[in-house]
Design a protein around this motif. Structure first.
Motif, PDB file in Angstrom:
ATOM      1  N   ILE A  71      22.770  66.936  59.314  1.00  0.00           N
ATOM      2  CA  ILE A  71      23.292  65.976  60.286  1.00  0.00           C
ATOM      3  C   ILE A  71      24.049  66.680  61.411  1.00  0.00           C
ATOM      4  O   ILE A  71      23.877  66.344  62.594  1.00  0.00           O
ATOM      5  N   ARG A 117      23.135  68.221  54.922  1.00  0.00           N
ATOM      6  CA  ARG A 117      21.876  67.481  55.025  1.00  0.00           C
ATOM      7  C   ARG A 117      21.253  67.613  56.411  1.00  0.00           C
ATOM      8  O   ARG A 117      20.303  66.902  56.727  1.00  0.00           O
ATOM      9  N   VAL A 138      28.663  58.107  60.324  1.00  0.00           N
ATOM     10  CA  VAL A 138      29.073  59.063  59.297  1.00  0.00           C
ATOM     11  C   VAL A 138      29.292  60.462  59.870  1.00  0.00           C
ATOM     12  O   VAL A 138      29.680  61.381  59.158  1.00  0.00           O
ATOM     13  N   TYR A 176      28.114  63.345  53.338  1.00  0.00           N
ATOM     14  CA  TYR A 176      26.869  63.476  54.096  1.00  0.00           C
ATOM     15  C   TYR A 176      26.629  64.906  54.588  1.00  0.00           C
ATOM     16  O   TYR A 176      25.689  65.153  55.352  1.00  0.00           O
ATOM     17  N   ASP A 232      24.411  55.670  59.281  1.00  0.00           N
ATOM     18  CA  ASP A 232      23.780  55.240  58.032  1.00  0.00           C
ATOM     19  C   ASP A 232      23.885  53.715  58.030  1.00  0.00           C
ATOM     20  O   ASP A 232      24.923  53.156  57.690  1.00  0.00           O
ATOM     21  N   LEU A 237      19.197  61.048  59.580  1.00  0.00           N
ATOM     22  CA  LEU A 237      19.706  59.751  60.022  1.00  0.00           C
ATOM     23  C   LEU A 237      19.541  59.601  61.529  1.00  0.00           C
ATOM     24  O   LEU A 237      19.477  60.602  62.252  1.00  0.00           O
TER      25      LEU A 237
END
Length: 244
Positions: free
Chosen positions: A193, A191, A165, A188, A160, A118
């Motif tokens: 992030i 992943r 997030v 989330y 997002d 993201l």
């Protein structure tokens, strides 16, 4: 960075985060960092005492001498040191262990690329800050720090669409930087992030001239940080005094 200066960076970063609504000050008293509210009417928030080379009895005496409100004692020890003696000493004083956090530092020499699934944006406008504040449920930055220029407090968020997030803050402190409020919403996680947020923050800290980035980690977070270059310096034990 060694444990004692790292602890000061973490303490000063924590004080800055608590200063969003009212100044939360850091003083040094008898070799201990005392964190406390600036003078105010009414309710005084809990004071914090941060130390490394003190006994439970010494730290208890300092807190009882200087505290103007209820307080917690935060005593750090090295990763190879047993905490059995600390636990026993505080137990004899009727203190309760409220938790333990790991102290980590990143030397800012090898930083992973800030890639993720993201977009990662620095929070530099009132609109971005309002969206992040709504997602977090509280304000984390003073208005004067919401800028795309130099600022002692910086925030990055993963978006997002229009929805933040995940986010992380970096606070300049004692020539280094303190990482605070690292968070990714549960849906989330796993992943990449968090790694992307940390990579962006660490690169900015390095370019801004910080000598290291320091953080206090929960047990869950302690699994992530070594994978992005943080080194475990020790553990911080947080105690509350007996009631009455």
């Amino acid at each position: 960075m060694d444990l004692e200066p790292a602890l000061e960076v973490a303490a000063r970063g924590f004080a800055e985060l608590r200063s969003v609504t009212h100044p939360y000050l850091v003083d040094r008293v008898r070799g201990v960092l005392r964190l406390h509210d600036a003078p105010r009417k009414g309710y005084m928030r809990c004071e914090e005492y941060f130390a490394t080379c003190k006994t439970a009895l010494e730290l208890d005496g300092i807190a009882r001498e200087y505290s103007e409100a209820h307080y917690r004692l935060c005593l750090a020890h090295g990763p190879e040191e047993s905490d059995a003696g600390i636990r026993s000493d505080f137990r004899n004083l009727k203190y309760r262990l409220r938790g333990t956090e790991a102290v980590f530092a990143h030397g800012l020499t090898r930083i992973e690329p800030a890639e993720g699934p993201l977009p990662i944006l620095r929070v530099t406008t009132p609109e971005l800050e309002a969206a992040q504040r709504k997602a977090a449920g509280s304000r984390m930055m003073r208005p004067e720090y919401i800028t795309d220029g130099p600022a002692p407090v910086r925030m990055w968020a993963a978006f997002d669409g229009d929805m933040p997030v995940g986010w992380v803050l970096s606070v300049e402190a004692a020539g280094a930087a303190s990482c605070l409020s690292m968070f990714v919403q549960e849906a989330y996680r796993r992943r990449g992030i968090a790694r992307a947020l940390l990579g962006r923050m660490l690169a900015f800290d390095r370019d801004a001239g910080a000598v290291a980035n320091v953080l206090l980690a929960s047990r869950e977070g302690a699994k992530l940080y070594p994978t992005v270059g943080y080194r475990h310096l020790g553990d911080l034990m947080v105690y509350t005094p007996p009631r009455g």
